[in-house]
Design a protein around this motif. Structure first.
Motif, PDB file in Angstrom:
ATOM      1  N   LEU A 157      59.338  92.931   3.963  1.00  8.67           N
ATOM      2  CA  LEU A 157      58.514  91.771   4.309  1.00  8.67           C
ATOM      3  C   LEU A 157      57.147  92.269   4.732  1.00  8.67           C
ATOM      4  CD1 LEU A 157      61.620  91.281   5.681  1.00  8.67           C
ATOM      5  CD2 LEU A 157      60.681  88.962   5.666  1.00  8.67           C
ATOM      6  N   VAL A 158      56.090  91.667   4.186  1.00 12.30           N
ATOM      7  CA  VAL A 158      54.728  92.094   4.477  1.00 12.30           C
ATOM      8  C   VAL A 158      53.873  90.889   4.857  1.00 12.30           C
ATOM      9  CG1 VAL A 158      54.958  93.969   2.795  1.00 12.30           C
ATOM     10  CG2 VAL A 158      53.848  91.832   2.116  1.00 12.30           C
ATOM     11  N   VAL A 159      52.768  91.172   5.537  1.00  6.71           N
ATOM     12  CA  VAL A 159      51.794  90.126   5.868  1.00  6.71           C
ATOM     13  C   VAL A 159      50.745  90.058   4.772  1.00  6.71           C
ATOM     14  CG1 VAL A 159      50.066  89.335   7.505  1.00  6.71           C
ATOM     15  CG2 VAL A 159      52.141  90.444   8.341  1.00  6.71           C
ATOM     16  N   SER A 160      50.539  88.887   4.218  1.00  6.47           N
ATOM     17  CA  SER A 160      49.472  88.643   3.254  1.00  6.47           C
ATOM     18  C   SER A 160      48.542  87.598   3.868  1.00  6.47           C
ATOM     19  CB  SER A 160      50.062  88.199   1.915  1.00  6.47           C
ATOM     20  OG  SER A 160      49.069  88.067   0.932  1.00  6.47           O
ATOM     21  N   ALA A 161      48.143  86.578   3.116  1.00  2.68           N
ATOM     22  CA  ALA A 161      47.245  85.551   3.657  1.00  2.68           C
ATOM     23  C   ALA A 161      47.308  84.297   2.799  1.00  2.68           C
ATOM     24  CB  ALA A 161      45.810  86.062   3.718  1.00  2.68           C
ATOM     25  N   VAL A 162      47.093  83.146   3.423  1.00  5.21           N
ATOM     26  CA  VAL A 162      47.144  81.858   2.728  1.00  5.21           C
ATOM     27  C   VAL A 162      46.275  81.830   1.468  1.00  5.21           C
ATOM     28  CG1 VAL A 162      46.236  79.501   2.937  1.00  5.21           C
ATOM     29  CG2 VAL A 162      47.959  80.291   4.536  1.00  5.21           C
ATOM     30  N   PRO A 163      45.021  82.337   1.477  1.00  9.87           N
ATOM     31  CA  PRO A 163      44.202  82.225   0.274  1.00  9.87           C
ATOM     32  C   PRO A 163      44.748  82.969  -0.939  1.00  9.87           C
ATOM     33  CG  PRO A 163      42.818  82.603   2.191  1.00  9.87           C
ATOM     34  CD  PRO A 163      44.231  82.848   2.619  1.00  9.87           C
ATOM     35  N   VAL A 164      45.704  83.867  -0.740  1.00  9.75           N
ATOM     36  CA  VAL A 164      46.306  84.577  -1.860  1.00  9.75           C
ATOM     37  C   VAL A 164      47.309  83.689  -2.586  1.00  9.75           C
ATOM     38  CG1 VAL A 164      47.660  86.611  -2.522  1.00  9.75           C
ATOM     39  CG2 VAL A 164      45.964  86.784  -0.701  1.00  9.75           C
TER      40      VAL A 164
ATOM     41  N   LEU B 265      35.369  86.762   2.547  1.00  5.36           N
ATOM     42  CA  LEU B 265      36.334  87.867   2.662  1.00  5.36           C
ATOM     43  C   LEU B 265      36.936  88.215   1.305  1.00  5.36           C
ATOM     44  CD1 LEU B 265      38.172  86.744   5.934  1.00  5.36           C
ATOM     45  CD2 LEU B 265      36.334  88.435   5.697  1.00  5.36           C
ATOM     46  N   ALA B 266      36.107  88.144   0.275  1.00  2.00           N
ATOM     47  CA  ALA B 266      36.596  88.324  -1.092  1.00  2.00           C
ATOM     48  C   ALA B 266      37.296  89.663  -1.290  1.00  2.00           C
ATOM     49  CB  ALA B 266      35.444  88.184  -2.076  1.00  2.00           C
ATOM     50  N   GLU B 267      36.738  90.724  -0.734  1.00  2.00           N
ATOM     51  CA  GLU B 267      37.338  92.055  -0.926  1.00  2.00           C
ATOM     52  C   GLU B 267      38.689  92.166  -0.231  1.00  2.00           C
ATOM     53  OE1 GLU B 267      34.821  95.517  -0.516  1.00  2.00           O
ATOM     54  OE2 GLU B 267      33.048  94.266  -0.668  1.00  2.00           O
ATOM     55  N   VAL B 268      38.809  91.551   0.943  1.00  2.00           N
ATOM     56  CA  VAL B 268      40.077  91.580   1.673  1.00  2.00           C
ATOM     57  C   VAL B 268      41.161  90.873   0.865  1.00  2.00           C
ATOM     58  CG1 VAL B 268      41.297  90.767   3.722  1.00  2.00           C
ATOM     59  CG2 VAL B 268      38.992  91.737   3.937  1.00  2.00           C
ATOM     60  N   TYR B 269      40.838  89.686   0.358  1.00  2.00           N
ATOM     61  CA  TYR B 269      41.843  88.928  -0.383  1.00  2.00           C
ATOM     62  C   TYR B 269      42.142  89.559  -1.743  1.00  2.00           C
ATOM     63  CZ  TYR B 269      41.115  85.522   3.276  1.00  2.00           C
ATOM     64  OH  TYR B 269      41.021  84.905   4.507  1.00  2.00           O
ATOM     65  N   ALA B 270      41.162  90.225  -2.335  1.00  2.00           N
ATOM     66  CA  ALA B 270      41.420  90.941  -3.586  1.00  2.00           C
ATOM     67  C   ALA B 270      42.407  92.071  -3.348  1.00  2.00           C
ATOM     68  CB  ALA B 270      40.115  91.486  -4.160  1.00  2.00           C
ATOM     69  N   ASP B 271      42.254  92.766  -2.221  1.00  2.00           N
ATOM     70  CA  ASP B 271      43.178  93.832  -1.863  1.00  2.00           C
ATOM     71  C   ASP B 271      44.584  93.276  -1.660  1.00  2.00           C
ATOM     72  OD1 ASP B 271      44.139  96.360  -1.052  1.00  2.00           O
ATOM     73  OD2 ASP B 271      43.587  96.004   1.041  1.00  2.00           O
ATOM     74  N   LEU B 272      44.695  92.149  -0.962  1.00  2.00           N
ATOM     75  CA  LEU B 272      46.003  91.537  -0.737  1.00  2.00           C
ATOM     76  C   LEU B 272      46.624  91.029  -2.038  1.00  2.00           C
ATOM     77  CD1 LEU B 272      45.295  89.563   2.560  1.00  2.00           C
ATOM     78  CD2 LEU B 272      46.627  91.667   2.304  1.00  2.00           C
ATOM     79  N   THR B 273      45.799  90.525  -2.938  1.00  2.00           N
ATOM     80  CA  THR B 273      46.299  90.080  -4.241  1.00  2.00           C
ATOM     81  C   THR B 273      46.878  91.256  -5.019  1.00  2.00           C
ATOM     82  OG1 THR B 273      44.721  88.246  -4.334  1.00  2.00           O
ATOM     83  CG2 THR B 273      45.670  88.975  -6.419  1.00  2.00           C
ATOM     84  N   ARG B 274      46.172  92.376  -4.991  1.00  2.00           N
ATOM     85  CA  ARG B 274      46.683  93.577  -5.669  1.00  2.00           C
ATOM     86  C   ARG B 274      47.958  94.079  -4.980  1.00  2.00           C
ATOM     87  NH1 ARG B 274      41.107  94.840  -5.551  1.00  2.00           N
ATOM     88  NH2 ARG B 274      41.486  96.316  -3.853  1.00  2.00           N
ATOM     89  N   MET B 275      48.003  93.961  -3.648  1.00  2.00           N
ATOM     90  CA  MET B 275      49.209  94.343  -2.926  1.00  2.00           C
ATOM     91  C   MET B 275      50.403  93.522  -3.392  1.00  2.00           C
ATOM     92  SD  MET B 275      50.173  93.813   1.097  1.00  2.00           S
ATOM     93  CE  MET B 275      50.337  92.034   0.826  1.00  2.00           C
TER      94      MET B 275
ATOM     95  N   GLY C 119      52.009 100.366  -1.591  1.00  2.00           N
ATOM     96  CA  GLY C 119      52.543 101.119  -2.718  1.00  2.00           C
ATOM     97  C   GLY C 119      53.346 102.326  -2.267  1.00  2.00           C
ATOM     98  N   ARG C 120      52.878 103.007  -1.213  1.00  2.00           N
ATOM     99  CA  ARG C 120      53.609 104.156  -0.690  1.00  2.00           C
ATOM    100  C   ARG C 120      54.945 103.730  -0.077  1.00  2.00           C
ATOM    101  NH1 ARG C 120      48.465 106.936   2.401  1.00  2.00           N
ATOM    102  NH2 ARG C 120      47.292 107.502   0.521  1.00  2.00           N
ATOM    103  N   ILE C 121      54.915 102.611   0.638  1.00  2.00           N
ATOM    104  CA  ILE C 121      56.150 102.110   1.244  1.00  2.00           C
ATOM    105  C   ILE C 121      57.157 101.733   0.158  1.00  2.00           C
ATOM    106  CG2 ILE C 121      57.145 100.250   2.630  1.00  2.00           C
ATOM    107  CD1 ILE C 121      54.407 100.174   4.129  1.00  2.00           C
ATOM    108  N   VAL C 122      56.692 101.021  -0.865  1.00  2.00           N
ATOM    109  CA  VAL C 122      57.568 100.603  -1.960  1.00  2.00           C
ATOM    110  C   VAL C 122      58.185 101.822  -2.642  1.00  2.00           C
ATOM    111  CG1 VAL C 122      57.541  99.630  -4.290  1.00  2.00           C
ATOM    112  CG2 VAL C 122      56.518  98.359  -2.403  1.00  2.00           C
TER     113      VAL C 122
END
Length: 211
Positions: free
Chosen positions: A103-110, A132-142, A88-91
């Motif tokens: 371009l950012v790194v996310s993850a397949v499960p997202v 890793l639910a919390e990690v993927y939730a963070d990436l989803t919000r990202m 969010g800060r970068i954006v």
């Protein structure tokens, strides 16, 4: 090309910096701890940890750049919203400076499940997503932050990362997920991110990458 790389001391970030420098790009590396940037990458202009917390410093790091790449992410199972918050800060900085490509790194499960994925792969991915639910939730919000932004973003979604070499040989699925996505090296994720900078088909969407 003038590039800024956030998270440059991480596994993917180091690869982005090294490969970009080798290709002749001008690179600005934004890191949490400059001492963690390996020897040999010192041709990158460094911005220290303050750049991640200071809006003016983040703006300075992205100003006048052709593209911004981020390898930022959680280092454990408790991400504390780091991907969403820092992206969010970068954006915000990019929008203020009129810089478009991100371009950012996310993850397949997202991303979406691949059509025709074998049952064993679907079950394995769901199990990993639960752990890793919390990690993927963070990436989803990202990714939601990206979708609301005015940037020309791409979320590169790898499966399990390895320390293997750069091969340049992997599968890509623009807007989707390669079938049976299991592993890819950090070096090849960096290779994919650099290759996607000029790909108009990858703008404002996710791109699944895997061997």
């Amino acid at each position: 090309m003038r590039l800024t790389v956030f998270g440059a001391t991480g596994g993917v970030g180091q690869e982005i910096v090294g490969q970009a420098l080798a290709a002749g790009h001008e690179v600005t590396a934004v890191v949490r701890d400059p001492d963690r940037l390996p020897e040999g990458l010192d041709r990158a202009v460094l911005h220290g940890v303050v750049a991640l917390d200071d809006p003016a410093a983040v703006r300075a790091a992205v100003a006048g750049r052709d593209a911004v790449l981020s390898g930022l992410g959680a280092r454990g199972r408790k991400p504390d919203g780091i991907a969403e918050r820092l992206t969010g800060r970068i954006v915000a900085a990019m929008e203020a400076e009129g810089v478009r490509r991100l371009l950012v790194v996310s993850a397949v499960p997202v991303g979406p499940e691949a059509a025709g994925d074998p049952l064993v792969d679907r079950l394995s991915r769901r199990a990993i997503r639960a752990v890793l639910a919390e990690v993927y939730a963070d990436l989803t919000r990202m990714e939601a932050v990206l979708a609301r932004s005015a940037t020309e973003w791409t979320a590169v979604r790898p499966p399990r990362l390895t320390d293997g070499p750069r091969t340049g040989v992997y599968r890509r699925a623009v807007g989707g997920t390669p079938r049976s996505s299991r592993t890819i090296s950090r070096a090849d994720v960096a290779h994919a991110m650099l290759a996607l900078i000029d790909d108009p088909a990858a703008v404002r969407t996710g791109v699944g990458v895997a061997y």
